[in-house]
Design a protein around this motif. Sequence first.
Motif, PDB file in Angstrom:
ATOM      1  N   SER A 146      93.184 -67.246 -11.893  1.00  0.00           N
ATOM      2  CA  SER A 146      93.049 -67.599 -13.303  1.00  0.00           C
ATOM      3  C   SER A 146      94.076 -68.670 -13.625  1.00  0.00           C
ATOM      4  O   SER A 146      95.172 -68.686 -13.061  1.00  0.00           O
ATOM      5  CB  SER A 146      93.259 -66.378 -14.195  1.00  0.00           C
ATOM      6  OG  SER A 146      94.563 -65.876 -14.037  1.00  0.00           O
ATOM      7  N   LEU A 147      93.702 -69.568 -14.493  1.00  0.00           N
ATOM      8  CA  LEU A 147      94.572 -70.681 -14.877  1.00  0.00           C
ATOM      9  C   LEU A 147      94.571 -70.780 -16.395  1.00  0.00           C
ATOM     10  O   LEU A 147      93.518 -70.819 -17.024  1.00  0.00           O
ATOM     11  CB  LEU A 147      94.060 -71.990 -14.256  1.00  0.00           C
ATOM     12  CG  LEU A 147      94.923 -73.232 -14.440  1.00  0.00           C
ATOM     13  CD1 LEU A 147      96.267 -73.069 -13.755  1.00  0.00           C
ATOM     14  CD2 LEU A 147      94.198 -74.448 -13.885  1.00  0.00           C
ATOM     15  N   ASN A 148      95.768 -70.798 -16.969  1.00  0.00           N
ATOM     16  CA  ASN A 148      95.893 -70.885 -18.412  1.00  0.00           C
ATOM     17  C   ASN A 148      96.942 -71.934 -18.760  1.00  0.00           C
ATOM     18  O   ASN A 148      98.061 -71.885 -18.255  1.00  0.00           O
ATOM     19  CB  ASN A 148      96.297 -69.521 -18.991  1.00  0.00           C
ATOM     20  CG  ASN A 148      96.355 -69.538 -20.495  1.00  0.00           C
ATOM     21  OD1 ASN A 148      97.311 -70.039 -21.070  1.00  0.00           O
ATOM     22  ND2 ASN A 148      95.344 -68.990 -21.130  1.00  0.00           N
ATOM     23  N   MET A 149      96.562 -72.886 -19.600  1.00  0.00           N
ATOM     24  CA  MET A 149      97.493 -73.912 -20.034  1.00  0.00           C
ATOM     25  C   MET A 149      97.460 -73.967 -21.557  1.00  0.00           C
ATOM     26  O   MET A 149      96.398 -74.110 -22.160  1.00  0.00           O
ATOM     27  CB  MET A 149      97.102 -75.280 -19.458  1.00  0.00           C
ATOM     28  CG  MET A 149      98.089 -76.388 -19.795  1.00  0.00           C
ATOM     29  SD  MET A 149      97.529 -77.997 -19.180  1.00  0.00           S
ATOM     30  CE  MET A 149      97.730 -77.774 -17.429  1.00  0.00           C
ATOM     31  N   ASP A 177      91.672 -72.336 -20.050  1.00  0.00           N
ATOM     32  CA  ASP A 177      91.677 -70.885 -19.841  1.00  0.00           C
ATOM     33  C   ASP A 177      90.490 -70.564 -18.935  1.00  0.00           C
ATOM     34  O   ASP A 177      89.369 -70.437 -19.397  1.00  0.00           O
ATOM     35  CB  ASP A 177      91.584 -70.138 -21.163  1.00  0.00           C
ATOM     36  CG  ASP A 177      91.787 -68.636 -20.988  1.00  0.00           C
ATOM     37  OD1 ASP A 177      92.265 -68.223 -19.917  1.00  0.00           O
ATOM     38  OD2 ASP A 177      91.455 -67.886 -21.923  1.00  0.00           O
ATOM     39  N   LYS A 178      90.752 -70.489 -17.635  1.00  0.00           N
ATOM     40  CA  LYS A 178      89.669 -70.307 -16.667  1.00  0.00           C
ATOM     41  C   LYS A 178      89.949 -69.150 -15.732  1.00  0.00           C
ATOM     42  O   LYS A 178      91.080 -68.932 -15.319  1.00  0.00           O
ATOM     43  CB  LYS A 178      89.492 -71.568 -15.819  1.00  0.00           C
ATOM     44  CG  LYS A 178      88.904 -72.746 -16.555  1.00  0.00           C
ATOM     45  CD  LYS A 178      88.656 -73.892 -15.603  1.00  0.00           C
ATOM     46  CE  LYS A 178      87.995 -75.046 -16.336  1.00  0.00           C
ATOM     47  NZ  LYS A 178      87.688 -76.156 -15.441  1.00  0.00           N
ATOM     48  N   LEU A 180      97.973 -71.984  -7.156  1.00  0.00           N
ATOM     49  CA  LEU A 180      98.792 -71.017  -7.877  1.00  0.00           C
ATOM     50  C   LEU A 180     100.252 -71.431  -7.973  1.00  0.00           C
ATOM     51  O   LEU A 180     100.991 -70.925  -8.793  1.00  0.00           O
ATOM     52  CB  LEU A 180      98.686 -69.646  -7.213  1.00  0.00           C
ATOM     53  CG  LEU A 180      97.312 -69.014  -7.354  1.00  0.00           C
ATOM     54  CD1 LEU A 180      97.236 -67.756  -6.526  1.00  0.00           C
ATOM     55  CD2 LEU A 180      96.994 -68.710  -8.797  1.00  0.00           C
ATOM     56  N   SER A 181     100.663 -72.362  -7.134  1.00  0.00           N
ATOM     57  CA  SER A 181     102.046 -72.834  -7.202  1.00  0.00           C
ATOM     58  C   SER A 181     102.252 -73.781  -8.376  1.00  0.00           C
ATOM     59  O   SER A 181     103.330 -74.300  -8.573  1.00  0.00           O
ATOM     60  CB  SER A 181     102.430 -73.527  -5.892  1.00  0.00           C
ATOM     61  OG  SER A 181     101.723 -74.742  -5.763  1.00  0.00           O
ATOM     62  N   THR A 182     101.188 -73.997  -9.166  1.00  0.00           N
ATOM     63  CA  THR A 182     101.308 -74.877 -10.332  1.00  0.00           C
ATOM     64  C   THR A 182     101.911 -74.173 -11.534  1.00  0.00           C
ATOM     65  O   THR A 182     101.919 -74.718 -12.619  1.00  0.00           O
ATOM     66  CB  THR A 182      99.926 -75.437 -10.742  1.00  0.00           C
ATOM     67  OG1 THR A 182      99.069 -74.343 -11.055  1.00  0.00           O
ATOM     68  CG2 THR A 182      99.324 -76.280  -9.656  1.00  0.00           C
ATOM     69  N   LEU A 196     100.231 -71.273 -16.669  1.00  0.00           N
ATOM     70  CA  LEU A 196     100.315 -70.007 -15.945  1.00  0.00           C
ATOM     71  C   LEU A 196      99.088 -69.840 -15.062  1.00  0.00           C
ATOM     72  O   LEU A 196      97.973 -70.135 -15.480  1.00  0.00           O
ATOM     73  CB  LEU A 196     100.386 -68.834 -16.920  1.00  0.00           C
ATOM     74  CG  LEU A 196     101.611 -68.764 -17.820  1.00  0.00           C
ATOM     75  CD1 LEU A 196     101.448 -67.668 -18.846  1.00  0.00           C
ATOM     76  CD2 LEU A 196     102.868 -68.525 -16.997  1.00  0.00           C
ATOM     77  N   SER A 197      99.308 -69.386 -13.852  1.00  0.00           N
ATOM     78  CA  SER A 197      98.190 -69.086 -12.957  1.00  0.00           C
ATOM     79  C   SER A 197      98.477 -67.758 -12.272  1.00  0.00           C
ATOM     80  O   SER A 197      99.626 -67.391 -12.072  1.00  0.00           O
ATOM     81  CB  SER A 197      97.988 -70.206 -11.936  1.00  0.00           C
ATOM     82  OG  SER A 197      99.180 -70.465 -11.241  1.00  0.00           O
ATOM     83  N   ALA A 198      97.416 -67.055 -11.934  1.00  0.00           N
ATOM     84  CA  ALA A 198      97.577 -65.730 -11.313  1.00  0.00           C
ATOM     85  C   ALA A 198      96.427 -65.470 -10.356  1.00  0.00           C
ATOM     86  O   ALA A 198      95.332 -66.008 -10.514  1.00  0.00           O
ATOM     87  CB  ALA A 198      97.626 -64.653 -12.388  1.00  0.00           C
ATOM     88  N   LEU A 199      96.719 -64.645  -9.353  1.00  0.00           N
ATOM     89  CA  LEU A 199      95.698 -64.263  -8.382  1.00  0.00           C
ATOM     90  C   LEU A 199      94.727 -63.272  -9.008  1.00  0.00           C
ATOM     91  O   LEU A 199      95.127 -62.404  -9.768  1.00  0.00           O
ATOM     92  CB  LEU A 199      96.352 -63.619  -7.164  1.00  0.00           C
ATOM     93  CG  LEU A 199      97.213 -64.516  -6.295  1.00  0.00           C
ATOM     94  CD1 LEU A 199      97.978 -63.684  -5.284  1.00  0.00           C
ATOM     95  CD2 LEU A 199      96.374 -65.545  -5.582  1.00  0.00           C
ATOM     96  N   GLY A 200      93.445 -63.434  -8.653  1.00  0.00           N
ATOM     97  CA  GLY A 200      92.431 -62.496  -9.108  1.00  0.00           C
ATOM     98  C   GLY A 200      92.038 -61.550  -7.985  1.00  0.00           C
ATOM     99  O   GLY A 200      92.461 -61.703  -6.835  1.00  0.00           O
ATOM    100  N   ALA A 201      91.205 -60.580  -8.306  1.00  0.00           N
ATOM    101  CA  ALA A 201      90.771 -59.576  -7.326  1.00  0.00           C
ATOM    102  C   ALA A 201      90.016 -60.225  -6.170  1.00  0.00           C
ATOM    103  O   ALA A 201      90.118 -59.797  -5.016  1.00  0.00           O
ATOM    104  CB  ALA A 201      89.897 -58.535  -8.001  1.00  0.00           C
ATOM    105  N   GLY A 202      89.259 -61.296  -6.445  1.00  0.00           N
ATOM    106  CA  GLY A 202      88.492 -61.973  -5.408  1.00  0.00           C
ATOM    107  C   GLY A 202      89.361 -62.497  -4.280  1.00  0.00           C
ATOM    108  O   GLY A 202      88.950 -62.507  -3.117  1.00  0.00           O
TER     109      GLY A 202
END
Length: 197
Positions: A28-31, A48-49, A127-129, A156-162
Amino acid sequence: MIRKHLGFVINLIAIALFIPGILLPMFSLNMAMTANVSGAKLTNTLIDKNLSLLQTIQELWQDERLLVAGLIFAFSICIPIIKFTLLSFAYAKKHSTLEVKIYNFISQIGKWSMADVFVVAIFLAVLSTNHAETATQQQLALFGFKLDLIVSSETLSALGAGFYYFTAYCLLSLLGTTISQSSVSYKPKKLEQDTPT
């Protein structure tokens, strides 16, 4: 024979993990941008993706990044499906030369399966962004009044379940294929020679 059954069961579990791995959000990516004008806060979400692997391929395709979309689709969707289909076929063809040929072919395309790991590495790079909140302060003079303007942005970015399902698929598929291939004897049978009497 036990190794062959074990390898096939591990590959079954791997392909079961593969399906949610490509369908569930991988990251997920949120700016967001916030403007603070003399105590009044205005926040606007720019991005917001939540993207799965298939959605990522679709977005790349729509953005006309055809080569990248095609490579990710080939390496992360097509090759795993082809590999599992061939492994299932080899499992059904027990003790035959066709089985050995299939395993040889799988070991050849196995080098390309490293692309799965490459895809996971790409997502880790994305995700390192993560950027901490950065703020810039400006002072505006408008009709003799001085206004303090603070503009801040945060990514902000985070790992998803996939991501976890797909990573588990990669590791289990590698283990299952290795066990399945080790169950087959690649040495040609020695021909019996008549001893002269």
